[in-house]
Design a protein around this motif. Structure first.
Motif, mmCIF file in Angstrom:
data_model
loop_
_atom_site.group_PDB
_atom_site.id
_atom_site.type_symbol
_atom_site.label_atom_id
_atom_site.label_comp_id
_atom_site.label_asym_id
_atom_site.label_seq_id
_atom_site.Cartn_x
_atom_site.Cartn_y
_atom_site.Cartn_z
ATOM 1 N N GLU A 1 0.825 -1.209 0.000
ATOM 2 C CA GLU A 1 0.000 0.000 0.000
ATOM 3 C C GLU A 1 0.861 1.261 0.000
ATOM 4 O O GLU A 1 0.574 2.222 -0.726
ATOM 5 C CB GLU A 1 -0.922 -0.016 1.230
ATOM 6 C CG GLU A 1 -1.945 1.107 1.261
ATOM 7 C CD GLU A 1 -3.117 0.895 0.327
ATOM 8 O OE1 GLU A 1 -4.111 1.630 0.442
ATOM 9 O OE2 GLU A 1 -3.040 -0.013 -0.541
ATOM 10 N N LEU A 2 1.913 1.279 0.771
ATOM 11 C CA LEU A 2 2.787 2.456 0.830
ATOM 12 C C LEU A 2 3.493 2.677 -0.507
ATOM 13 O O LEU A 2 3.656 3.821 -0.942
ATOM 14 C CB LEU A 2 3.805 2.287 1.964
ATOM 15 C CG LEU A 2 3.224 2.445 3.378
ATOM 16 C CD1 LEU A 2 4.221 1.968 4.431
ATOM 17 C CD2 LEU A 2 2.834 3.890 3.644
ATOM 18 N N LEU A 3 3.903 1.598 -1.150
ATOM 19 C CA LEU A 3 4.526 1.739 -2.470
ATOM 20 C C LEU A 3 3.527 2.278 -3.486
ATOM 21 O O LEU A 3 3.873 3.098 -4.339
ATOM 22 C CB LEU A 3 5.079 0.387 -2.938
ATOM 23 C CG LEU A 3 6.304 -0.139 -2.188
ATOM 24 C CD1 LEU A 3 6.672 -1.534 -2.689
ATOM 25 C CD2 LEU A 3 7.487 0.802 -2.334
ATOM 26 N N ARG A 4 2.275 1.819 -3.401
ATOM 27 C CA ARG A 4 1.244 2.309 -4.326
ATOM 28 C C ARG A 4 1.000 3.798 -4.143
ATOM 29 O O ARG A 4 0.611 4.480 -5.090
ATOM 30 C CB ARG A 4 -0.063 1.538 -4.116
ATOM 31 C CG ARG A 4 -0.096 0.173 -4.774
ATOM 32 C CD ARG A 4 -1.502 -0.387 -4.819
ATOM 33 N NE ARG A 4 -2.008 -0.693 -3.491
ATOM 34 C CZ ARG A 4 -1.922 -1.895 -2.919
ATOM 35 N NH1 ARG A 4 -1.324 -2.881 -3.556
ATOM 36 N NH2 ARG A 4 -2.422 -2.101 -1.721
ATOM 37 N N TYR A 5 1.208 4.295 -2.943
ATOM 38 C CA TYR A 5 0.972 5.718 -2.680
ATOM 39 C C TYR A 5 2.251 6.552 -2.799
ATOM 40 O O TYR A 5 2.316 7.664 -2.286
ATOM 41 C CB TYR A 5 0.330 5.898 -1.304
ATOM 42 C CG TYR A 5 -1.170 5.692 -1.346
ATOM 43 C CD1 TYR A 5 -2.046 6.774 -1.426
ATOM 44 C CD2 TYR A 5 -1.721 4.425 -1.360
ATOM 45 C CE1 TYR A 5 -3.413 6.586 -1.491
ATOM 46 C CE2 TYR A 5 -3.089 4.222 -1.429
ATOM 47 C CZ TYR A 5 -3.931 5.303 -1.494
ATOM 48 O OH TYR A 5 -5.286 5.118 -1.576
ATOM 49 N N GLY A 6 3.237 5.989 -3.456
ATOM 50 C CA GLY A 6 4.410 6.772 -3.815
ATOM 51 C C GLY A 6 5.496 6.879 -2.762
ATOM 52 O O GLY A 6 6.448 7.650 -2.945
ATOM 53 N N VAL A 7 5.406 6.138 -1.684
ATOM 54 C CA VAL A 7 6.469 6.154 -0.676
ATOM 55 C C VAL A 7 7.668 5.404 -1.244
ATOM 56 O O VAL A 7 7.529 4.265 -1.710
ATOM 57 C CB VAL A 7 6.002 5.501 0.639
ATOM 58 C CG1 VAL A 7 7.148 5.442 1.647
ATOM 59 C CG2 VAL A 7 4.829 6.275 1.217
ATOM 60 N N HIS A 8 8.834 6.037 -1.219
ATOM 61 C CA HIS A 8 10.020 5.414 -1.807
ATOM 62 C C HIS A 8 10.458 4.217 -0.975
ATOM 63 O O HIS A 8 10.393 4.228 0.251
ATOM 64 C CB HIS A 8 11.156 6.430 -1.904
ATOM 65 C CG HIS A 8 12.198 6.045 -2.912
ATOM 66 N ND1 HIS A 8 13.222 5.178 -2.611
ATOM 67 C CD2 HIS A 8 12.351 6.386 -4.212
ATOM 68 C CE1 HIS A 8 13.981 5.001 -3.680
ATOM 69 N NE2 HIS A 8 13.473 5.730 -4.665
ATOM 70 N N SER A 9 10.904 3.184 -1.669
ATOM 71 C CA SER A 9 11.300 1.952 -0.985
ATOM 72 C C SER A 9 12.451 2.162 -0.003
ATOM 73 O O SER A 9 12.579 1.429 0.977
ATOM 74 C CB SER A 9 11.696 0.894 -2.015
ATOM 75 O OG SER A 9 12.781 1.350 -2.813
ATOM 76 N N SER A 10 13.288 3.173 -0.256
ATOM 77 C CA SER A 10 14.425 3.426 0.634
ATOM 78 C C SER A 10 13.959 3.837 2.035
ATOM 79 O O SER A 10 14.622 3.537 3.032
ATOM 80 C CB SER A 10 15.330 4.512 0.047
ATOM 81 O OG SER A 10 14.613 5.739 -0.110
ATOM 82 N N ILE A 11 12.815 4.536 2.102
ATOM 83 C CA ILE A 11 12.275 4.947 3.401
ATOM 84 C C ILE A 11 11.847 3.714 4.197
ATOM 85 O O ILE A 11 12.134 3.597 5.398
ATOM 86 C CB ILE A 11 11.085 5.900 3.208
ATOM 87 C CG1 ILE A 11 11.543 7.192 2.529
ATOM 88 C CG2 ILE A 11 10.413 6.211 4.543
ATOM 89 C CD1 ILE A 11 10.418 8.164 2.216
ATOM 90 N N LEU A 12 11.175 2.781 3.529
ATOM 91 C CA LEU A 12 10.749 1.554 4.191
ATOM 92 C C LEU A 12 11.957 0.687 4.550
ATOM 93 O O LEU A 12 11.956 0.006 5.579
ATOM 94 C CB LEU A 12 9.792 0.778 3.289
ATOM 95 C CG LEU A 12 8.540 1.537 2.849
ATOM 96 C CD1 LEU A 12 7.675 0.656 1.946
ATOM 97 C CD2 LEU A 12 7.740 2.004 4.054
ATOM 98 N N GLN A 13 12.971 0.742 3.721
ATOM 99 C CA GLN A 13 14.170 -0.047 3.979
ATOM 100 C C GLN A 13 14.875 0.425 5.252
ATOM 101 O O GLN A 13 15.352 -0.379 6.042
ATOM 102 C CB GLN A 13 15.130 0.056 2.795
ATOM 103 C CG GLN A 13 16.345 -0.851 2.911
ATOM 104 C CD GLN A 13 17.219 -0.795 1.667
ATOM 105 O OE1 GLN A 13 17.017 0.053 0.798
ATOM 106 N NE2 GLN A 13 18.174 -1.689 1.577
ATOM 107 N N VAL A 14 14.895 1.735 5.457
ATOM 108 C CA VAL A 14 15.508 2.286 6.662
ATOM 109 C C VAL A 14 14.773 1.785 7.905
ATOM 110 O O VAL A 14 15.394 1.397 8.902
ATOM 111 C CB VAL A 14 15.495 3.825 6.621
ATOM 112 C CG1 VAL A 14 15.893 4.405 7.973
ATOM 113 C CG2 VAL A 14 16.448 4.331 5.551
ATOM 114 N N LEU A 15 13.446 1.794 7.850
ATOM 115 C CA LEU A 15 12.657 1.307 8.978
ATOM 116 C C LEU A 15 12.940 -0.168 9.252
ATOM 117 O O LEU A 15 13.020 -0.593 10.411
ATOM 118 C CB LEU A 15 11.169 1.508 8.707
ATOM 119 C CG LEU A 15 10.663 2.947 8.663
ATOM 120 C CD1 LEU A 15 9.195 2.978 8.236
ATOM 121 C CD2 LEU A 15 10.824 3.616 10.020
ATOM 122 N N LEU A 16 13.107 -0.942 8.205
ATOM 123 C CA LEU A 16 13.352 -2.373 8.369
ATOM 124 C C LEU A 16 14.768 -2.662 8.869
ATOM 125 O O LEU A 16 14.974 -3.599 9.635
ATOM 126 C CB LEU A 16 13.113 -3.098 7.041
ATOM 127 C CG LEU A 16 11.649 -3.228 6.632
ATOM 128 C CD1 LEU A 16 11.527 -3.699 5.187
ATOM 129 C CD2 LEU A 16 10.923 -4.183 7.559
#
Length: 222
Positions: A130-145
């Motif tokens: 869902e976050l990727l569909r709404y334009g959140v860059h994967s690098s932001i999610l990668q940092v959280l992970l």
């Protein structure tokens, strides 16, 4: 008849199953707690930052409330949704917060019940989509992970993020928004393209009928 009033040592022994771990307040570790609150620090013990699977705090609860804010047009045609609006941005922030909370919970030993961890793992994958569909860059999610590197779940979600990001990037190049709109099914049944064709044909027939009637009336003077 003689009675033996002596109490055996076996009778006095407390069975091991009767012992229960001491409950403590998760905030101040006090043992003086009730079902609802801690008597020492006064905090409520009914609040849980993660909540229940599929509950109000989950992706599903957040998304349901977001969709309820749509007007009727956006509900029928989701492709017309403005993902840059303030409401959409607020929705994304809530999803990011939920994702961050789940990642932290996976790193905690007592935050998630063992029988619920799989459900929250599935929710985490859907949050990534869902976050990727709404334009959140994967690098932001990668940092959280990466902050969750002590958890095996975090590593699995990193692999999933990589695969989901590739699929998301490909989907952006496949079909333009107009084609997606025409292929969208109203009420899950009728394609928009079919609905538009029927509308155009009906409007054309009605227009020709009116014009034909006017021609006939003019010929006979009626």
């Amino acid at each position: 008849m003689d009675y033996d009033f002596r109490i055996s040592q076996e009778t006095l022994r407390i069975p091991s199953t009767a012992y229960r771990p001491v409950k403590r307040c998760p905030f101040c570790q006090s043992v003086y707690i009730s079902e609802k609150s801690c008597e020492s620090c006064g905090r409520s013990l009914q609040y849980h930052p993660i909540g229940e699977p599929f509950g109000a705090k989950s992706l599903y609860g957040i998304k349901e409330r977001y969709i309820e804010s749509f007007n009727k047009l956006n509900r029928f045609f989701p492709v017309l949704e403005n993902k840059k609006s303030s409401i959409a941005k607020s929705y994304v922030r809530k999803l990011e917060k939920r994702f961050s909370d789940l990642i932290s919970a996976f790193n905690s030993s007592d935050m998630l019940a063992n029988d619920q961890r799989r459900l929250f793992y599935v929710e985490s994958m859907e949050l990534i989509d869902e976050l990727l569909r709404y334009g959140v860059h994967s690098s932001i999610l990668q940092v959280l992970l990466l902050e969750n590197d002590s958890s095996l779940v975090g590593q699995e979600l990193l692999f999933y993020l990589q695969a989901a990001d590739e699929i998301n990037n490909k989907s952006k190049l496949e079909k333009p928004w107009l084609e997606q709109t025409l292929e969208y099914r109203l009420w899950g049944v009728l394609r928009v393209e079919y609905f538009l064709k029927v509308s155009i044909i009906t409007a054309t027939v009605l227009t020709m009928t009116v014009k034909y009637k006017d021609i006939i009336n003019s010929q006979f003077g009626k």
